[in-house]
Scaffold this motif. Structure first.
Motif, PDB file in Angstrom:
ATOM      1  N   HIS A 210     -20.337 -12.970  36.878  1.00  0.00           N
ATOM      2  CA  HIS A 210     -21.624 -13.534  36.192  1.00  0.00           C
ATOM      3  C   HIS A 210     -22.282 -12.532  35.711  1.00  0.00           C
ATOM      4  O   HIS A 210     -23.432 -12.933  34.722  1.00  0.00           O
ATOM      5  CB  HIS A 210     -22.470 -14.355  37.004  1.00  0.00           C
ATOM      6  N   ALA A 211     -22.232 -11.162  35.908  1.00  0.00           N
ATOM      7  CA  ALA A 211     -23.265 -10.162  35.329  1.00  0.00           C
ATOM      8  C   ALA A 211     -22.798  -9.739  34.108  1.00  0.00           C
ATOM      9  O   ALA A 211     -21.410  -9.617  33.665  1.00  0.00           O
ATOM     10  CB  ALA A 211     -22.913  -9.098  36.174  1.00  0.00           C
ATOM     11  N   SER A 212     -23.811  -9.532  33.114  1.00  0.00           N
ATOM     12  CA  SER A 212     -23.462  -9.073  31.820  1.00  0.00           C
ATOM     13  C   SER A 212     -23.535  -7.323  31.699  1.00  0.00           C
ATOM     14  O   SER A 212     -23.559  -6.962  30.619  1.00  0.00           O
ATOM     15  CB  SER A 212     -24.729  -9.690  30.917  1.00  0.00           C
ATOM     16  N   ASN A 213     -23.464  -6.715  32.682  1.00  0.00           N
ATOM     17  CA  ASN A 213     -23.453  -5.457  32.788  1.00  0.00           C
ATOM     18  C   ASN A 213     -22.105  -4.911  32.064  1.00  0.00           C
ATOM     19  O   ASN A 213     -21.324  -5.661  32.289  1.00  0.00           O
ATOM     20  CB  ASN A 213     -23.555  -4.621  33.953  1.00  0.00           C
ATOM     21  N   ALA A 214     -21.953  -3.800  31.320  1.00  0.00           N
ATOM     22  CA  ALA A 214     -20.818  -3.372  30.660  1.00  0.00           C
ATOM     23  C   ALA A 214     -19.769  -3.077  31.579  1.00  0.00           C
ATOM     24  O   ALA A 214     -18.684  -3.551  31.206  1.00  0.00           O
ATOM     25  CB  ALA A 214     -21.043  -2.170  29.923  1.00  0.00           C
ATOM     26  N   SER A 215     -19.864  -2.740  32.748  1.00  0.00           N
ATOM     27  CA  SER A 215     -18.959  -2.652  33.733  1.00  0.00           C
ATOM     28  C   SER A 215     -18.474  -3.787  34.309  1.00  0.00           C
ATOM     29  O   SER A 215     -17.467  -3.710  34.877  1.00  0.00           O
ATOM     30  CB  SER A 215     -19.377  -1.491  34.789  1.00  0.00           C
ATOM     31  N   PRO A 239     -21.071  -2.924  41.577  1.00  0.00           N
ATOM     32  CA  PRO A 239     -21.566  -1.453  41.272  1.00  0.00           C
ATOM     33  C   PRO A 239     -22.910  -1.108  42.213  1.00  0.00           C
ATOM     34  O   PRO A 239     -23.480  -1.858  42.521  1.00  0.00           O
ATOM     35  CB  PRO A 239     -21.941  -1.491  39.920  1.00  0.00           C
ATOM     36  N   ALA A 240     -22.457   0.000  42.755  1.00  0.00           N
ATOM     37  CA  ALA A 240     -23.538   0.384  43.971  1.00  0.00           C
ATOM     38  C   ALA A 240     -24.886   1.115  43.220  1.00  0.00           C
ATOM     39  O   ALA A 240     -25.816   1.085  43.969  1.00  0.00           O
ATOM     40  CB  ALA A 240     -22.834   1.274  44.918  1.00  0.00           C
ATOM     41  N   ASP A 241     -24.659   1.484  42.019  1.00  0.00           N
ATOM     42  CA  ASP A 241     -25.571   2.353  41.556  1.00  0.00           C
ATOM     43  C   ASP A 241     -26.413   1.559  40.137  1.00  0.00           C
ATOM     44  O   ASP A 241     -27.109   2.412  39.517  1.00  0.00           O
ATOM     45  CB  ASP A 241     -25.127   3.731  40.860  1.00  0.00           C
ATOM     46  N   GLU A 242     -26.330   0.538  39.870  1.00  0.00           N
ATOM     47  CA  GLU A 242     -27.022  -0.264  39.281  1.00  0.00           C
ATOM     48  C   GLU A 242     -27.373  -1.961  39.418  1.00  0.00           C
ATOM     49  O   GLU A 242     -26.520  -2.323  40.214  1.00  0.00           O
ATOM     50  CB  GLU A 242     -26.085  -0.191  37.657  1.00  0.00           C
ATOM     51  N   ALA A 243     -28.474  -2.276  39.191  1.00  0.00           N
ATOM     52  CA  ALA A 243     -28.734  -3.436  39.270  1.00  0.00           C
ATOM     53  C   ALA A 243     -27.926  -4.391  38.307  1.00  0.00           C
ATOM     54  O   ALA A 243     -27.670  -3.961  37.304  1.00  0.00           O
ATOM     55  CB  ALA A 243     -30.222  -3.749  39.129  1.00  0.00           C
ATOM     56  N   LEU A 244     -27.813  -5.655  38.843  1.00  0.00           N
ATOM     57  CA  LEU A 244     -26.913  -6.706  37.967  1.00  0.00           C
ATOM     58  C   LEU A 244     -28.075  -7.462  37.027  1.00  0.00           C
ATOM     59  O   LEU A 244     -28.818  -7.962  37.513  1.00  0.00           O
ATOM     60  CB  LEU A 244     -26.033  -7.700  38.993  1.00  0.00           C
ATOM     61  N   ARG A 245     -27.394  -7.595  35.848  1.00  0.00           N
ATOM     62  CA  ARG A 245     -27.972  -8.503  34.947  1.00  0.00           C
ATOM     63  C   ARG A 245     -27.247 -10.029  34.589  1.00  0.00           C
ATOM     64  O   ARG A 245     -25.975  -9.669  34.309  1.00  0.00           O
ATOM     65  CB  ARG A 245     -28.544  -7.974  33.577  1.00  0.00           C
ATOM     66  N   TYR A 246     -27.869 -10.976  35.061  1.00  0.00           N
ATOM     67  CA  TYR A 246     -26.948 -12.218  34.534  1.00  0.00           C
ATOM     68  C   TYR A 246     -27.318 -12.870  33.413  1.00  0.00           C
ATOM     69  O   TYR A 246     -28.301 -12.809  32.794  1.00  0.00           O
ATOM     70  CB  TYR A 246     -27.203 -13.147  35.978  1.00  0.00           C
TER      71      TYR A 246
END
Length: 289
Positions: A210-215, A239-246
């Motif tokens: 559900h995240a919209s992060n590129a990764s 991902p451990a190094d970035e917050a998820l954006r939904y």
């Protein structure tokens, strides 16, 4: 109100529950949503990370309209299922463990490819984008579903199961189990499930989906299982190094259920009006979103 909320959970009409007990599904699911909200307040001391009450209200509005649409859709979808079943290759009765396992794995397999196609073909995405529009991931996101699945032709992906020889009601019932399980993985509050993370589609895996992060885009399409993502190269760990954006990559900020349900169809019609030639129109309809 209970009758209006019946069918709120995806697939609830396919479980074959006696009508006297179907009210348990919306009551229990609504109770779990409330409990999740209270836990977020207790654990995080701030629900802004997990909930937006305006978004939740819009979702419930969509779900109430979805219930009669689902009843109508099931009645229509049964027709091609029954027609295909007349030309089945085998008769596969569910009187053995292997047959039930085959039904489960087959439904998971075709669900994976349906879900992957819904992210790759704009005609399918127009319905599925509704489910990805919430900017907060919680249990209510599990019931924000598009109204136009019949138009998109979602049922077509499961006809091969009927053609092979599984009874249409068995396929619809297993689809209900698949979608019912997914209600529970729309949450940010669940911990890691350890070794089960290798096999099951868990809340942590679905957070990535559900995240919209590129990764995270176009990853983790599984229903109950995550094994097909691992097999076909679409698995991604959180991902451990970035917050998820939904939410959608291009955020949809609207609390109008009708606009949420049809916003991508509106965009398709707008793009078709500007298109030059049939090749471009075809690409706009069936190319990538």
């Amino acid at each position: 109100m209970l009758d209006m909320m019946n069918g709120l959970l995806p697939g609830s009409q396919s479980f074959g529950l006696h009508s006297g007990y179907r009210w348990l599904i919306p009551v229990v699911s609504t109770g779990l949503m409330i409990l999740e909200y209270l836990l977020a307040r207790h654990i995080l001391h701030d629900t802004r990370q997990t909930h937006d009450l305006r978004e939740t209200a819009a979702t419930f509005g969509m779900a109430l309209v979805k219930a009669p649409i689902r009843a109508l859709t099931v009645g229509i979808v049964v027709v091609p299922f029954v027609l295909v079943y007349q030309y089945r290759l085998f008769d596969i009765p569910l009187n053995s463990a292997w047959a039930v396992v085959a039904l489960f794995l087959g439904t998971e397999f075709f669900y994976y490819w349906h879900h992957r196609a819904a992210h790759s073909i704009r005609w399918l995405w127009a319905t599925h984008a509704v489910h990805h529009s919430p900017t907060k991931l919680n249990l209510t996101a599990g019931i924000r579903l598009g109204w136009t699945g019949l138009i998109s032709g979602n049922f077509l992906f499961f006809l091969p199961m009927v053609w092979l020889g599984f009874h249409p009601l068995a396929v619809l019932g297993m689809m209900g189990v698949n979608l019912g399980y997914q209600f529970f993985i729309h949450t940010q509050l669940a911990p890691s499930l350890g070794p089960l993370e290798w096999v099951l589609n868990t809340p942590r895996h679905h957070q990535v989906h559900h995240a919209s992060n590129a990764s995270c885009l176009d990853k983790n399409f599984g229903g109950i299982l995550i094994v097909f993502d691992r097999l076909f190269g679409t698995f991604a760990a959180r991902p451990a190094d970035e917050a998820l954006r939904y939410g959608l990559a291009r955020p949809l900020i609207s609390y109008n259920p009708v606009y949420i349900a049809f916003h991508e169809w509106i965009a398709i019609l707008r793009d078709l009006g500007r298109a030059q030639g049939w090749r471009e129109r075809w690409r706009l309809l069936f190319g990538r979103p």
